[in-house]
Write an enzyme that holds these catalytic residues in place. Structure first.
Site, mmCIF file in Angstrom:
data_model
loop_
_atom_site.group_PDB
_atom_site.id
_atom_site.type_symbol
_atom_site.label_atom_id
_atom_site.label_comp_id
_atom_site.label_asym_id
_atom_site.label_seq_id
_atom_site.Cartn_x
_atom_site.Cartn_y
_atom_site.Cartn_z
ATOM 1 N N ASP A 173 0.806 -1.223 0.000
ATOM 2 C CA ASP A 173 0.000 0.000 0.000
ATOM 3 C C ASP A 173 0.838 1.272 0.000
ATOM 4 O O ASP A 173 0.321 2.373 -0.163
ATOM 5 C CB ASP A 173 -0.966 0.022 1.183
ATOM 6 N N TYR A 251 10.314 5.169 2.502
ATOM 7 C CA TYR A 251 11.286 4.225 3.059
ATOM 8 C C TYR A 251 12.697 4.470 2.540
ATOM 9 O O TYR A 251 13.676 4.033 3.159
ATOM 10 C CB TYR A 251 10.857 2.785 2.758
#
Length: 369
Positions: A173, A251
């Protein structure tokens, strides 16, 4: 359609169920094709599964045709008769995650759930269990499709595909969350934009964001105020993003700012895993004691959890607190439409194969739910 959730006692399972309750006519013109009739929860901790089932029951109250929910006695019971298996487990629980974080930090490297040494440790612990599940699927549910949402998603999906072949679909997601936030920052409806995302899951870059043939990304990258309005813009900073010419997944901050994020993690009073172990432990205790208020307790804990997501990276970059729009990212609510589209894909594949290998023959399709 019957859906089994491996990791059915997981905290975020109600996000999937809530999405199943809100299938719109536009998303599913053929209601029978897209409708989920039953959700089966399987979790090695039956107490957690019961708590989550009480949350789902409260969500379903007053909703016509809400999917029935049952708790499986064992793995084979959960898999048998399933059309789709949604795998979202945490092998070793939050205690395992804490070890994945603390062991690398003690060695002077980043301990994070899906990247670096922490991600490798998590994968080594998870893949053997994932392969056991794949073997049981082949034995008792050979026609079922597996939707993998277990981290590290790429590693686990690849491992399970070696046992189940093309019947494994890996989802994440995080990219769609980035697209939605970027679209809003550019003043566009997230549902109306096209996009180009290069990479896989957490490790990727948004390189285009188009609306009616026009790329909105260059204008967004040139607008300091717009970049400061959403998570990734504040996390990486305007100058760095303009140098890249793209929007990295959040990330990637663990790589681009490795020293800073490591320093922030080592300075923090607790790791993300320790926070979740404490917070989720309190939720399951409170919800088990007050099942009639389980949904209320869950909603409060969910908001607190989302507001603190990525705190280490924000501390390293000076990104501040999460904005309300940042909380509207991907989440598992995105998974339910994936399941519905996958169901259509299965039927389409069956019809294509029938036409290819038995041209001229009568074909009948039965959708059971």
């Amino acid at each position: 359609m019957r859906l089994t959730i491996i990791g059915g006692g997981g905290f975020r399972v109600p996000l999937v169920y809530r999405a199943l309750l809100t299938v719109s006519p536009e998303e599913s013109p053929d209601r029978a094709m897209g409708r989920c009739a039953e959700v089966t929860l399987f979790d090695p901790d039956p107490g957690r599964a019961r708590v989550i089932a009480s949350v789902l029951a409260a969500q379903a109250a007053g909703v016509p045709d809400a999917p029935a929910v049952r708790i499986a006695a064992d793995l084979d019971d959960a898999l048998r008769g399933a059309d789709f298996v949604f795998c979202a487990m945490r092998v070793g629980g939050t205690a395992g995650r804490v070890r994945d974080e603390r062991v690398p930090l003690a060695a002077g490297v980043l301990g994070q759930e899906t990247v670096g040494a922490g991600g490798i440790l998590y994968g080594l612990r998870t893949i053997p269990v994932a392969l056991e599940i794949a073997d049981r699927m082949r034995a008792v549910a050979p026609d079922a499709w597996l939707i993998n949402f277990t981290n590290p998603a790429g590693m686990v999906t690849e491992a399970m595909s070696r046992r189940l072949g093309h019947r494994v679909i890996g989802i994440c997601d995080s990219p769609v969350g980035l697209v939605r936030r970027a679209a809003r920052a550019a003043g566009a409806d997230p549902a109306a934009v096209g996009y180009g995302y290069v990479g896989l899951n957490h490790l990727g870059w948004l390189q285009s964001l188009t609306l009616r043939g026009r790329d909105l990304l260059p204008g967004l990258l040139a607008d300091d105020a717009a970049l400061a309005s959403f998570e990734e813009g504040r996390l990486f900073g305007a100058e760095w993003l303009r140098a890249l010419g793209s929007l990295p997944n959040e990330y990637l901050h663990y790589y681009y700012a490795a020293r800073e994020t490591l320093a922030a993690a080592r300075a923090a009073t607790e790791t993300r895993g320790e926070y979740l172990e404490r917070q989720q432990g309190a939720f399951f205790t409170d919800a088990a004691r007050m099942p009639e208020r389980a949904l209320e307790v869950w909603e409060r804990a969910r908001l607190e959890r989302e507001e603190t997501y990525g705190a280490e990276a924000r501390a390293a970059s000076g990104g501040g607190e999460r904005d309300s729009c940042d909380l509207e990212g991907g989440t598992r609510e995105w998974a339910a439409p994936v399941l519905r589209h996958a169901a259509r894909r299965v039927v389409q594949e069956a019809l294509t194969n029938a036409v290819k290998h038995a041209p001229g023959s009568a074909i009948s399709v039965r959708v059971a739910h």
